[in-house]
Design a protein around this motif. Structure first.
Motif, PDB file in Angstrom:
ATOM      1  N   UNK A 199       1.092  -1.219   0.083  1.00  0.00           N
ATOM      2  CA  UNK A 199      -0.097   0.101   0.011  1.00  0.00           C
ATOM      3  C   UNK A 199       0.758   1.218  -0.001  1.00  0.00           C
ATOM      4  N   UNK A 200       1.186   1.922  -1.309  1.00  0.00           N
ATOM      5  CA  UNK A 200       1.882   3.034  -1.245  1.00  0.00           C
ATOM      6  C   UNK A 200       1.242   4.111  -0.216  1.00  0.00           C
ATOM      7  N   UNK A 201       2.066   5.099   0.342  1.00  0.00           N
ATOM      8  CA  UNK A 201       1.512   6.095   1.159  1.00  0.00           C
ATOM      9  C   UNK A 201       0.504   7.030   0.668  1.00  0.00           C
ATOM     10  N   UNK A 202       0.639   7.150  -0.613  1.00  0.00           N
ATOM     11  CA  UNK A 202      -0.208   7.985  -1.314  1.00  0.00           C
ATOM     12  C   UNK A 202      -1.878   7.314  -1.026  1.00  0.00           C
ATOM     13  N   UNK A 212      17.424   4.859   2.212  1.00  0.00           N
ATOM     14  CA  UNK A 212      17.945   6.027   1.443  1.00  0.00           C
ATOM     15  C   UNK A 212      16.942   6.950   0.444  1.00  0.00           C
ATOM     16  N   UNK A 213      15.607   6.572   1.017  1.00  0.00           N
ATOM     17  CA  UNK A 213      14.653   7.236   0.142  1.00  0.00           C
ATOM     18  C   UNK A 213      14.264   8.374   0.994  1.00  0.00           C
ATOM     19  N   UNK A 214      13.450   9.283   0.311  1.00  0.00           N
ATOM     20  CA  UNK A 214      13.175  10.527   0.986  1.00  0.00           C
ATOM     21  C   UNK A 214      11.713  10.840   0.595  1.00  0.00           C
ATOM     22  N   UNK A 215      10.606  10.599   1.472  1.00  0.00           N
ATOM     23  CA  UNK A 215      11.151  10.120   2.969  1.00  0.00           C
ATOM     24  C   UNK A 215      11.329   8.665   3.023  1.00  0.00           C
ATOM     25  N   UNK A 216      11.880   8.054   4.117  1.00  0.00           N
ATOM     26  CA  UNK A 216      12.444   6.744   4.092  1.00  0.00           C
ATOM     27  C   UNK A 216      11.099   5.684   4.138  1.00  0.00           C
ATOM     28  N   UNK A 217      10.011   6.137   4.727  1.00  0.00           N
ATOM     29  CA  UNK A 217       8.829   5.380   4.765  1.00  0.00           C
ATOM     30  C   UNK A 217       8.046   5.383   3.227  1.00  0.00           C
ATOM     31  N   UNK A 218       7.986   4.364   2.366  1.00  0.00           N
ATOM     32  CA  UNK A 218       7.267   4.423   1.351  1.00  0.00           C
ATOM     33  C   UNK A 218       5.899   4.029   1.448  1.00  0.00           C
ATOM     34  N   UNK A 219       5.597   2.984   2.471  1.00  0.00           N
ATOM     35  CA  UNK A 219       4.233   2.603   2.159  1.00  0.00           C
ATOM     36  C   UNK A 219       4.105   1.748   3.355  1.00  0.00           C
ATOM     37  N   UNK A 230      -3.669   0.493   9.822  1.00  0.00           N
ATOM     38  CA  UNK A 230      -2.637   0.771  10.876  1.00  0.00           C
ATOM     39  C   UNK A 230      -2.637  -0.367  11.790  1.00  0.00           C
ATOM     40  N   UNK A 231      -3.651  -1.197  11.722  1.00  0.00           N
ATOM     41  CA  UNK A 231      -3.879  -2.426  13.041  1.00  0.00           C
ATOM     42  C   UNK A 231      -3.111  -3.614  12.215  1.00  0.00           C
ATOM     43  N   UNK A 232      -3.438  -3.937  10.879  1.00  0.00           N
ATOM     44  CA  UNK A 232      -2.879  -5.055  10.305  1.00  0.00           C
ATOM     45  C   UNK A 232      -1.500  -4.924   9.304  1.00  0.00           C
ATOM     46  N   UNK A 233      -1.339  -3.949   8.890  1.00  0.00           N
ATOM     47  CA  UNK A 233      -0.073  -3.787   8.196  1.00  0.00           C
ATOM     48  C   UNK A 233       1.308  -3.229   8.973  1.00  0.00           C
ATOM     49  N   UNK A 234       2.224  -3.241   8.349  1.00  0.00           N
ATOM     50  CA  UNK A 234       3.473  -2.684   8.854  1.00  0.00           C
ATOM     51  C   UNK A 234       4.369  -1.939   7.678  1.00  0.00           C
ATOM     52  N   UNK A 235       5.158  -0.769   8.492  1.00  0.00           N
ATOM     53  CA  UNK A 235       5.704   0.025   7.635  1.00  0.00           C
ATOM     54  C   UNK A 235       6.790  -0.410   6.534  1.00  0.00           C
ATOM     55  N   UNK A 236       6.743   0.123   5.430  1.00  0.00           N
ATOM     56  CA  UNK A 236       7.822  -0.548   4.532  1.00  0.00           C
ATOM     57  C   UNK A 236       8.755   0.794   4.212  1.00  0.00           C
ATOM     58  N   UNK A 237      10.114   0.455   4.432  1.00  0.00           N
ATOM     59  CA  UNK A 237      11.066   1.658   4.713  1.00  0.00           C
ATOM     60  C   UNK A 237      12.180   1.295   3.414  1.00  0.00           C
TER      61      UNK A 237
END
Length: 90
Positions: free
Chosen positions: A41-44, A68-75, A58-65
């Protein structure tokens, strides 16, 4: 998708963790990407989703980092099995 038998139980930190009774050899495969069980799931998309969807993710997914990206969390990664309980940190 998890490749070993697992169960969810209380951990030593006051939460829940993923455990196995199997002997897992060092370097053994425990998880493989399976598009039928995992959704990126992309941040957008997250920010455009309804409040109900965001809460579910928010409950069932985890962040994908990507460090070296800006921002580091992509989705977010949403797993349909208990892989979400894995420690996904480096």
């Amino acid at each position: 998708m998890l490749q070993i038998k697992t169960f969810i139980a209380a951990d030593n930190y006051g939460g829940q963790g993923l455990f196995t009774d199997e002997d897992v050899p060092k370097g053994g495969l425990i998880l493989r990407y399976c598009p039928e069980f995992t959704r990126y799931i992309p941040l957008e998309e997250y920010y455009e989703a309804s409040c109900e969807e965001q809460e579910l993710w928010h409950t069932h997914a985890y962040p994908h980092y990507e460090p070296n990206a800006n921002p580091p969390m992509l989705g977010l990664m949403l797993n349909l099995d208990d892989a979400r309980y894995c420690n996904h940190s480096d």
